[in-house]
Scaffold this active site. Structure first.
Site, PDB file in Angstrom:
ATOM      1  N   PHE A   1     -55.072  24.390  27.067  1.00 30.07           N
ATOM      2  CA  PHE A   1     -56.151  24.073  26.130  1.00 30.07           C
ATOM      3  C   PHE A   1     -57.421  24.865  26.422  1.00 30.07           C
ATOM      4  O   PHE A   1     -58.266  25.000  25.543  1.00 30.07           O
ATOM      5  CB  PHE A   1     -56.520  22.583  26.216  1.00 30.07           C
ATOM      6  CG  PHE A   1     -55.418  21.641  25.810  1.00 30.07           C
ATOM      7  CD1 PHE A   1     -55.306  21.231  24.491  1.00 30.07           C
ATOM      8  CD2 PHE A   1     -54.515  21.159  26.739  1.00 30.07           C
ATOM      9  CE1 PHE A   1     -54.304  20.363  24.098  1.00 30.07           C
ATOM     10  CE2 PHE A   1     -53.502  20.294  26.357  1.00 30.07           C
ATOM     11  CZ  PHE A   1     -53.393  19.889  25.035  1.00 30.07           C
TER      12      PHE A   1
ATOM     13  N   ASN B   1     -62.664  34.796  27.448  1.00 26.61           N
ATOM     14  CA  ASN B   1     -62.127  33.459  27.744  1.00 26.61           C
ATOM     15  C   ASN B   1     -60.736  33.249  27.172  1.00 26.61           C
ATOM     16  O   ASN B   1     -59.877  32.661  27.821  1.00 26.61           O
ATOM     17  CB  ASN B   1     -63.037  32.369  27.163  1.00 26.61           C
ATOM     18  CG  ASN B   1     -64.288  32.211  27.981  1.00 26.61           C
ATOM     19  OD1 ASN B   1     -64.336  32.617  29.144  1.00 26.61           O
ATOM     20  ND2 ASN B   1     -65.313  31.623  27.397  1.00 26.61           N
TER      21      ASN B   1
ATOM     22  N   TYR C   1     -62.720  33.849  16.886  1.00 26.38           N
ATOM     23  CA  TYR C   1     -61.967  32.720  17.447  1.00 26.38           C
ATOM     24  C   TYR C   1     -60.496  32.820  17.035  1.00 26.38           C
ATOM     25  O   TYR C   1     -59.590  32.823  17.878  1.00 26.38           O
ATOM     26  CB  TYR C   1     -62.602  31.400  16.975  1.00 26.38           C
ATOM     27  CG  TYR C   1     -61.768  30.179  17.283  1.00 26.38           C
ATOM     28  CD1 TYR C   1     -61.294  29.956  18.571  1.00 26.38           C
ATOM     29  CD2 TYR C   1     -61.451  29.265  16.282  1.00 26.38           C
ATOM     30  CE1 TYR C   1     -60.517  28.845  18.857  1.00 26.38           C
ATOM     31  CE2 TYR C   1     -60.679  28.144  16.562  1.00 26.38           C
ATOM     32  CZ  TYR C   1     -60.212  27.946  17.847  1.00 26.38           C
ATOM     33  OH  TYR C   1     -59.433  26.852  18.115  1.00 26.38           O
TER      34      TYR C   1
ATOM     35  N   SER D   1     -63.833  27.631  21.437  1.00 22.80           N
ATOM     36  CA  SER D   1     -63.183  27.218  20.188  1.00 22.80           C
ATOM     37  C   SER D   1     -64.131  26.992  19.017  1.00 22.80           C
ATOM     38  O   SER D   1     -63.820  26.189  18.141  1.00 22.80           O
ATOM     39  CB  SER D   1     -62.396  25.933  20.443  1.00 22.80           C
ATOM     40  OG  SER D   1     -63.295  24.906  20.818  1.00 22.80           O
TER      41      SER D   1
END
Ligand code: UDP
Length: 333
Positions: free
Chosen positions: A72, A91, A140, A76
């Site tokens: 996860f 990231n 993203y 985001s």
């Protein structure tokens, strides 16, 4: 199974940790706490670390005899990604590749990956099936798609067994009230509406009213975070049962406009809220609604909390009880 959950202190990660522990798995939750909350991880072992520390991750996988990773940990936010693409590539892609390398070295076989509807970009077809073209409109979505590409090649060359779950809009909170959504800064629609209801914000901002939708505001497919979490357990079981790598959408298949979300929230909280219309948020497609037929068929996933009022009610219970979010003072271990 012995499972590492990266981003285990985040919103979706922490709800998934809770479901995994309840199902009897041994869980190590890893988080750098840049966005996650230490207090969101209760029943699992917690390790504060960053995926950039590849040596530590490899050692952790080996020492804990990890059999599966749920990944996860990522940046985001669509809007932020438009301003800081470099951070998103670092990231989401570079650190994601570090994780894949650690798994390859430690011979960890299974991965469930948090992907996103943002991989599709502006839809040419609604509801969106998994075969829809992937042309992201923001960094993203582009970075999540890049890692999906790596997964496919790792699978082919090195035998990685993975399932990628393309989430639509995660929303709501743990129905038992233990966990909720606590971002800082908060950028998501439903928590912001509820903060306005708590008097913490002067008004709800509505980004754009000139989209090609019936009321001019963006349409999204909101899925309860616990239903998302449950899908991860089904994905893991499918992999352990020998399922081939796959990509699945996760949504309810119902689209709600921003105005409809605000109106539904107003019913839940029992009063009307001040609203301000502002310009569009860069990077936002007009409509994102999932076809979840594939995951329903293959993994027998069915949502438990599919209607929007119920989703918002669970979030409202959390926000009322935790107006300042998780306790911030809890000691970091
Ligand atoms: N949105 C809005 N006002 C806000 C936050 C979000 O109008 O204060 C809109 C946003 O443009 C999008 C939808 O609400 O159309 C859902 O946004 P959110 O950030 O919750 O999730 P995302 O779709 O980015 O994953």
């Amino acid at each position: 199974m012995r499972i590492l959950v990266t981003g285990g202190a985040g919103y979706i990660g922490s709800h998934t940790v809770k479901e995994l522990v309840a199902a009897g798995h041994y869980v190590v939750a890893l988080d750098n706490l840049s966005r996650g909350r230490r207090a969101a991880v209760r029943q699992a072992k917690f390790v504060r670390a960053d995926l950039a520390d590849q040596k530590l991750i490899t050692e952790l996988l080996r020492a804990e005899k990890i059999e599966a990773v749920m990944h996860f940990a990522a940046s985001s936010l669509v809007g932020e990604s438009m301003q800081h693409p470099a951070a998103y590539y670092q990231n989401n892609v570079v650190n994601g590749l570090h994780l894949l390398e650690s798994m390859r070295q430690a011979k960890t076989p299974y991965l469930v990956f948090s992907s996103t509807a943002a991989v599709y970009g502006e839809p040419t077809e609604t509801p969106i099936p998994e075969e829809h073209p992937t042309i992201p409109t923001n960094p993203y979505g582009a970075t999540k798609l890049a890692l999906e590409g790596a997964l496919a090649w790792y699978s082919r060359a090195y035998g990685l067994k993975y399932i990628s779950l393309r989430y639509f809009n995660a929303a709501g909170a743990d129905p038992e009230g233990d966990l909720g959504e606590d971002h800082d800064p908060e950028t998501h629609l439903i928590p912001l509406v509820l903060k306005a209801a708590l008097g913490q914000l002067p008004a709800v901002k509505i980004f754009g009213r000139d989209y090609p939708t019936p009321d001019g505001t963006c349409i999204r497919d909101y899925i309860h975070v616990t239903d998302l979490a449950r899908a991860h357990l089904l994905a893991l079981k499918a992999l352990a049962d020998g399922k081939e790598p796959a990509v699945y959408n996760l949504g309810n298949g119902n689209g709600y406009s921003v105005l409809e979300v605000v109106q539904t929230a107003e019913k839940v909280v029992g009063r009307t809220l001040p609203k301000i219309f502002t310009g569009r948020r860069p990077g936002d497609p007009a409509v994102l609604v999932a076809s979840a037929a594939k995951i329903k068929r293959d993994l027998k996933w069915e949502p438990l909390y599919s209607d929007l009022p119920t989703i918002i009610e669970t979030a409202w219970r959390w926000h009322k009880k935790h107006p300042q979010g998780y306790p911030k003072e809890r000691k970091i271990t």
